[in-house]
Design a protein around this motif. Structure first.
Motif, short mmCIF file in Angstrom:
data_model
loop_
_atom_site.label_atom_id
_atom_site.label_comp_id
_atom_site.label_asym_id
_atom_site.label_seq_id
_atom_site.Cartn_x
_atom_site.Cartn_y
_atom_site.Cartn_z
N ALA A 197 0.82 -1.21 0.00
CA ALA A 197 0.00 0.00 0.00
C ALA A 197 0.86 1.26 0.00
O ALA A 197 0.47 2.28 -0.58
CB ALA A 197 -0.93 -0.01 1.21
N ALA A 198 2.02 1.19 0.65
CA ALA A 198 2.91 2.36 0.71
C ALA A 198 3.81 2.48 -0.50
O ALA A 198 4.36 3.56 -0.76
CB ALA A 198 3.75 2.29 1.99
N ALA A 199 3.99 1.40 -1.24
CA ALA A 199 4.97 1.39 -2.34
C ALA A 199 4.64 2.42 -3.41
O ALA A 199 5.55 3.00 -4.03
CB ALA A 199 5.04 0.00 -2.97
N GLY A 200 3.36 2.69 -3.65
CA GLY A 200 2.98 3.65 -4.68
C GLY A 200 3.42 5.06 -4.38
O GLY A 200 3.50 5.89 -5.29
N ARG A 201 3.71 5.35 -3.11
CA ARG A 201 4.14 6.71 -2.72
C ARG A 201 5.66 6.86 -2.73
O ARG A 201 6.18 7.89 -2.32
CB ARG A 201 3.62 7.03 -1.32
CG ARG A 201 2.11 7.07 -1.21
CD ARG A 201 1.66 7.51 0.16
NE ARG A 201 1.68 6.41 1.13
CZ ARG A 201 2.09 6.53 2.38
NH1 ARG A 201 2.58 7.68 2.82
NH2 ARG A 201 2.04 5.49 3.20
N CYS A 202 6.36 5.83 -3.18
CA CYS A 202 7.82 5.82 -3.09
C CYS A 202 8.47 5.71 -4.47
O CYS A 202 7.91 5.12 -5.39
CB CYS A 202 8.28 4.67 -2.20
SG CYS A 202 7.66 4.78 -0.51
N ASP A 203 9.68 6.27 -4.56
CA ASP A 203 10.44 6.23 -5.81
C ASP A 203 11.27 4.98 -5.95
O ASP A 203 11.67 4.61 -7.05
CB ASP A 203 11.36 7.47 -5.89
CG ASP A 203 10.59 8.77 -5.79
OD1 ASP A 203 9.75 9.01 -6.67
OD2 ASP A 203 10.80 9.51 -4.82
N ALA A 204 11.58 4.31 -4.84
CA ALA A 204 12.40 3.11 -4.85
C ALA A 204 12.08 2.30 -3.60
O ALA A 204 11.48 2.81 -2.64
CB ALA A 204 13.89 3.44 -4.90
N LEU A 205 12.49 1.03 -3.62
CA LEU A 205 12.23 0.12 -2.51
C LEU A 205 13.54 -0.45 -1.99
O LEU A 205 14.39 -0.88 -2.78
CB LEU A 205 11.32 -1.04 -2.96
CG LEU A 205 9.86 -0.77 -3.26
CD1 LEU A 205 9.69 0.10 -4.51
CD2 LEU A 205 9.11 -2.08 -3.47
N LEU A 206 13.69 -0.43 -0.67
CA LEU A 206 14.85 -1.01 0.00
C LEU A 206 14.28 -2.08 0.94
O LEU A 206 13.60 -1.75 1.91
CB LEU A 206 15.60 0.07 0.77
CG LEU A 206 16.92 -0.31 1.44
CD1 LEU A 206 17.94 -0.76 0.41
CD2 LEU A 206 17.47 0.89 2.23
N VAL A 207 14.55 -3.36 0.64
CA VAL A 207 13.75 -4.43 1.21
C VAL A 207 14.62 -5.52 1.83
O VAL A 207 15.60 -5.97 1.22
CB VAL A 207 12.84 -5.04 0.12
CG1 VAL A 207 12.04 -6.21 0.68
CG2 VAL A 207 11.90 -3.98 -0.45
#
Length: 282
Positions: A197-207
């Motif tokens: 749900a939060a991924a759409g508000r972010c430019d990249a993912l650190l997982v």
């Protein structure tokens, strides 16, 4: 030579990779390989100068010279899981009903087949001897250095590690911290629990690689692939598994096989992989 992903048969998803390994499509027949040692590592930590701490529990399986690992929520691993793995053939464990056992077995198998060497695409980064906080911060720099973002960009951080958040701030990056446990960060920032749900508000993912064991990796990989976003994995869990997805949604991996930085104060090594280099992910 520039680092690349390990050469392998193609597998676009985790389930496909698992099936290929069980069928012997990635190396020797796993039915002929047995786990000699199985163990769990439990620790609680509060770095000096920090107001909050955390706990870890990791299942590790040894196959010949290789150790594969999968982190679990403390107390989540059933009694008897370790004993069930000892002496078992890898093929059986790749089909085990417990997801963390499957991940640790696949990690051990792939570590055995394609260890973290320059020939397999790994670029080593030395962690100097030091306190747990000093080593954590050096590792955080190695991880966040894999992100190619302009200042002001927002990163979704799945698996809250305070040193990673510090390193992102030092690069002028904003972040949304996410963890299934929720709560707040060291600095009182709210931690969201729904990564997708939060991924759409972010430019990249650190997982965190821990997402392999709890089933949340695939939706995040698919999101990154669909929206052409950078997905950088920091991997104690599945350190030999995640480089296989370079070019399939994963843009870079900081792989940290057992023993992890928090286990002793001596020097250590993490291994960085990037997609998109000559001879890249296959």
């Amino acid at each position: 030579m520039s680092p690349t992903a390990p050469a392998s048969a193609r597998a676009a998803t985790y389930d496909e990779l698992l099936a290929l390994a069980r069928a012997g499509g990635l190396g020797p027949d796993p039915a002929g390989l047995r786990i000699s040692v199985a163990f769990t590592t439990r620790q609680a930590v509060r770095h000096e100068g920090r107001g909050t701490g955390y706990r870890n529990e990791v299942l590790s399986l040894r196959l010949a010279e290789a150790v594969g690992s999968c982190a679990v929520e403390p107390g989540a691993l059933p009694d008897g899981a370790v004993e069930d793995c000892v002496g078992a053939d890898v093929a059986r464990l790749l089909g085990h009903p417990l997801p963390p056992v499957r991940v640790a077995a696949l990690d051990a198998y792939l570590m055995h087949v394609t260890p973290h060497t320059p020939e397999n695409g790994a670029r080593p980064v030395a962690l100097p001897a030091g306190t747990s906080l000093e080593k954590s911060r050096v590792r955080a720099e190695a991880v966040t250095g894999l992100l190619g973002l302009p200042p002001g960009s927002t990163v979704l951080v799945v698996g809250v590690v305070n040193s990673l958040l510090e390193a992102l701030r030092s690069r002028g990056l904003r972040y949304i911290p996410c963890d299934l446990k929720g709560g707040v960060t060291e600095w009182g920032e709210p931690v969201v629990t729904d990564a997708l749900a939060a991924a759409g508000r972010c430019d990249a993912l650190l997982v965190s690689g821990m997402t392999l064991g709890n089933g949340t990796f695939e939706p995040l990989r698919e999101h990154a692939l669909r929206h052409d976003k950078q997905l950088v994995m920091f991997a104690q869990t599945g350190s030999a598994v995640l480089p296989r997805f370079l070019g399939h949604g994963v843009s870079a991996v900081c792989a940290e096989p057992y023993p992890f930085f928090w286990l002793d104060g001596g020097p250590g090594t993490v291994h960085r992989y990037r997609a998109g280099r000559p001879g890249g992910a296959r």
